[in-house]
Scaffold this active site. Structure first.
Site, PDB file in Angstrom:
ATOM      1  N   PHE A  99       0.959  -1.376   0.018  1.00  9.14           N
ATOM      2  CA  PHE A  99       0.072   0.645   0.173  1.00  9.14           C
ATOM      3  C   PHE A  99       0.583   1.130  -0.374  1.00  9.14           C
ATOM      4  CE2 PHE A  99      -3.507  -2.449   0.525  1.00  9.14           C
ATOM      5  CZ  PHE A  99      -4.050  -3.072   1.940  1.00  9.14           C
ATOM      6  N   ASN A 147       3.220  11.281  13.769  1.00  8.71           N
ATOM      7  CA  ASN A 147       2.378  12.262  15.061  1.00  8.71           C
ATOM      8  C   ASN A 147       2.111  13.557  13.628  1.00  8.71           C
ATOM      9  OD1 ASN A 147       2.322  10.553  17.280  1.00  8.71           O
ATOM     10  ND2 ASN A 147       4.543  12.062  17.723  1.00  8.71           N
ATOM     11  N   GLY A 148       3.235  13.588  13.347  1.00  3.74           N
ATOM     12  CA  GLY A 148       2.958  14.973  12.376  1.00  3.74           C
ATOM     13  C   GLY A 148       2.313  14.323  10.978  1.00  3.74           C
ATOM     14  N   ARG A 189      -0.192  11.860  11.149  1.00  2.00           N
ATOM     15  CA  ARG A 189      -1.329  12.293  11.305  1.00  2.00           C
ATOM     16  C   ARG A 189      -2.210  14.052  10.865  1.00  2.00           C
ATOM     17  NH1 ARG A 189       0.340   7.671  15.943  1.00  2.00           N
ATOM     18  NH2 ARG A 189       0.164   5.792  14.542  1.00  2.00           N
ATOM     19  N   GLU A 219      -2.182   5.877   8.197  1.00  2.00           N
ATOM     20  CA  GLU A 219      -1.309   6.968   9.513  1.00  2.00           C
ATOM     21  C   GLU A 219      -2.132   6.247  10.940  1.00  2.00           C
ATOM     22  OE1 GLU A 219       0.607   9.387   8.467  1.00  2.00           O
ATOM     23  OE2 GLU A 219       0.569   9.515   6.840  1.00  2.00           O
ATOM     24  N   ASN A 243      -8.266   4.269  13.112  1.00  2.00           N
ATOM     25  CA  ASN A 243      -8.770   4.785  14.002  1.00  2.00           C
ATOM     26  C   ASN A 243      -9.211   4.187  15.556  1.00  2.00           C
ATOM     27  OD1 ASN A 243      -8.616   6.726  12.662  1.00  2.00           O
ATOM     28  ND2 ASN A 243     -10.689   7.365  12.314  1.00  2.00           N
TER      29      ASN A 243
END
Lengths: 409, 257
Positions: free
Chosen positions: A185, A268-269, A271, A392, A395
């Site tokens: 992916f 983190n970034g 996201r 990323e 959830n």
């Protein structure tokens, strides 16, 4: 003819029959309060670029699965290729809050293309922050200008949410590391020139993972078939395959065993970036819904007169606002290097991607049957933003990160 | 070596895409809380000045200083910053909250011209709020300078500009010695986007401020707006039975014959 219309739309000294958008400037600008003057300028540039360069082509790119390299490079000339990369290598040196504002504005024009820009930026940032000076000077100028495109390679067929369980190996043999394994992916896989690849140099778990810069032409690097996706169609997605792929030792980023930490900090970034793209999809979907309900009439009145419509729009706007505030706060915390930043980025990404997908869905519903036709744009925002709940870090993984922080002693 | 000084006049106007309304008092177009931006013809003017500068630098025959000026309230500074972000070198803000009609603006610009002594003044052919198409011509008259209006192409020679103008009858080419006035038309160029680094750098570029009193200019309006109204709501069309019927309606109802 088309170019004249573009010129006119670009500057339209003559009113084009009716105003380009009947949505009040307050709604278009409610993404602007309370930004300072400079942030509004950046937002305005990004929105204008999106309106002019992305929006007219979004559906065509989606339909034809076309990667708009030329338009991306046009954006890179303005500084979109290295938004939070340092200026000495051609970056724009902006903070994460400004970056979020820009990605949100660009996404109103095309979510898929903007999401790719954000992935490219994340890779550039990783090299900028953790790479050696030689690596920075060698790779970043071409990345910030988008002469070269970059891809981020962590996920594998057997390691998605369990990213630390990855099994691509990197064995040191003299002047090279030899990489074996495959990544799944990968956005930009096959079209990108630079691949930031996480591979195992040590024992199991996160501490055995290292980060490498791999170039397209390296021996042993190949690609799978182009994936056929529900959305994100202006980006090519492929498997990245390494069969005795030789990577010079100078291409190790940071130290052995540092790779997972680099990857997570990048995420983190990432996201916040993906959440910002969801915000843009929702903003555009809300604007489209507002225009439609003023025009569409049933039972002898515009849909906008029905309380159900009004309440639904109010809920959509409220939800968008909460998502935006969380994303912008997480971005600010990144800028401040806040110790709890990981869980805030996770919660913001969780909330924004879920809520904004619902807003796109609600907008499609408000369009009625027309929303289901590809003639209308709203289906593209829906399909593109669906995957933001998955990549990323799903959830579900966001909930793992958030709950871990809550339950920590 | 030619070193040119180019003064570009810009105006902050209601954005072209806004659906305008008459205000509650019926005295003017509503501008509160409405999106504003640089007059599109002034964007073209700013772009032209920057292109002239870049051409001189590239050919190594000299350079140009691009000064952008705007007359209006405090918010006009937003327009100036946009021009600086595109690549102008410095900005001048003539601050006034009063109504400034074209003659007043032309007089204020004349005062700036006398201070800055530019080789060229570039203005948009008209502002999209009042569509006056007067300021450039009046400024030329006040300064007694040559003018080339509605420019679709500009070439600079030695102290000379050759301008192709779009006029009703077609296209006309004129030559004017510098210093001169140029007003821009749509097809002159396509303005660039400001780049992100330039937007950040624009903050540091000089922005000088003057008041109307500093320049000693009488800005009292000479024209008074009596009435402002929205156009009548669009009526449904009518089907006519014959050509005679059509001619009769055009003559007696629509009154266009």
């Amino acid at each position: 003819m088309a170019s004249l219309i573009t010129l006119a739309a670009r500057r339209a000294p003559v009113r084009l029959g009716r105003a380009v958008s009947s949505v009040s400037s307050q709604v278009r600008n409610f993404a602007s309060t309370p930004l300072d003057h400079d942030q509004k300028e950046l937002q305005s540039l990004a929105r204008t670029f999106a309106d002019n360069e992305f929006a007219p082509k979004m559906q065509e790119w989606d339909e034809n699965q076309h990667f708009p390299a030329d338009v991306l490079r046009k954006g890179a000339e303005l500084g979109f290729g290295g938004l939070y990369t340092r200026e000495d290598v051609g970056g724009s040196g902006l903070g994460r809050l400004e970056t979020s504002i820009i990605f949100e504005a660009l996404s109103t024009g095309c979510v898929s293309t903007t999401a790719y820009i954000s992935i490219h930026n994340m890779c550039a940032w990783m090299i900028d922050s953790y790479g050696s000076e030689e690596q920075r000077q060698k790779y970043l100028p071409k990345l910030t200008s988008m002469e070269h495109f970059a891809s981020y390679c962590l996920t594998e067929p057997g390691a998605g949410s369990d990213a630390a369980g990855l099994s691509t190996t990197a064995v040191k043999k003299g002047s090279h590391y030899v990489l074996n394994g495959s990544k799944a992916f990968i956005s930009g896989g096959g079209s990108s020139d630079v691949y930031v690849i996480m591979a195992r140099t040590g024992g199991s778990g996160p501490k055995g993972i290292s980060c490498f810069i791999v170039e397209k032409g390296f021996k042993g690097l190949s690609f799978g078939k182009k994936e056929n996706k529900l959305g994100w169609n202006s980006q090519e997605t492929r498997a990245v395959i390494m069969e005795d792929c030789e990577v010079p030792v100078e291409n190790l980023v940071g130290g052995e065993g540092q790779g997972f930490s680099i990857a997570m900090k990048g995420l983190n970034g990432g996201r916040v970036n993906i959440g910002s793209c969801s915000l843009g999809a929702a903003q555009a979907s809300l604007e489209a819904a507002l225009e439609h309900v003023k025009v569409r009439k049933q039972f002898n009145q515009p849909l906008a007169h029905f309380q159900n419509t009004q309440f639904k729009l109010a809920d959509m706007a409220t939800s968008l606002l909460s998502s935006r505030l969380m994303i912008r706060q997480a971005a600010t915390m990144l800028d401040q290097n806040h110790p709890s930043v990981a869980s805030y980025c996770a919660m913001a990404k969780l909330h924004a991607t879920d809520e904004c997908f619902k807003i796109c869905d609600d907008s499609l519903q408000l369009h009625g049957g027309y929303g289901y036709l590809k003639d209308y744009k709203v289906n593209v925002y829906l399909r593109d933003s669906r995957v933001h709940r998955i990549l990323e870090g799903t959830n579900e993984v966001m909930r793992m990160v958030a709950s871990r922080a809550l339950l920590a002693e | 070596m030619s070193n040119l000084r180019i003064l570009v006049a810009t105006k902050r106007v209601v954005d072209y895409a806004v659906k305008i309304r008459v205000n509650a008092a019926g005295s003017a177009v509503e501008t509160a809380n409405v999106k504003h931006s640089m007059n599109p013809f002034d964007e073209i003017g700013t772009e032209q000045a920057i292109q002239i500068k870049e051409a001189l630098v590239k050919a190594k025959t000299g350079t140009a200083e691009v000064i952008v000026v705007s007359c209006g309230p405090a918010k006009s500074q937003e327009t100036l910053r946009t021009a600086l972000a595109m690549g102008a070198d410095r900005a001048i803000h003539v601050e006034s909250d009063e109504e400034l009609q074209p003659l007043a603006v032309a007089k204020l610009l004349k005062a700036i011209v006398e201070k800055e002594k530019p080789d060229m003044v570039i203005l948009g052919k008209q502002a999209i709020d009042d569509d006056s198409n007067q300021t450039g011509q009046m400024l030329a008259g006040l300064l007694n300078w040559p003018q080339a209006t509605f420019a679709s192409k500009v070439e600079l020679g030695d102290k000379l500009m050759t301008v192709t103008r779009e006029v009703d009858g077609g296209v006309e080419t004129v030559k004017a010695p510098l210093p001169a006035i140029l007003t821009t038309d749509l097809r002159l160029n396509v303005p660039r986007y400001a780049s992100l680094p330039n937007i950040m750098k624009a903050k540091k570029k000089p922005l000088a401020k003057f008041t109307v009193a500093d320049l000693g200019v009488d800005i009292k309006p000479r024209l008074q707006t009596l009435k402002i109204a929205e156009p009548p709501k669009r009526q449904g069309g009518k089907l006519v039975e014959s050509v005679d019927d059509l001619v009769d309606k055009l003559k007696n109802e629509a009154k266009v014959l």
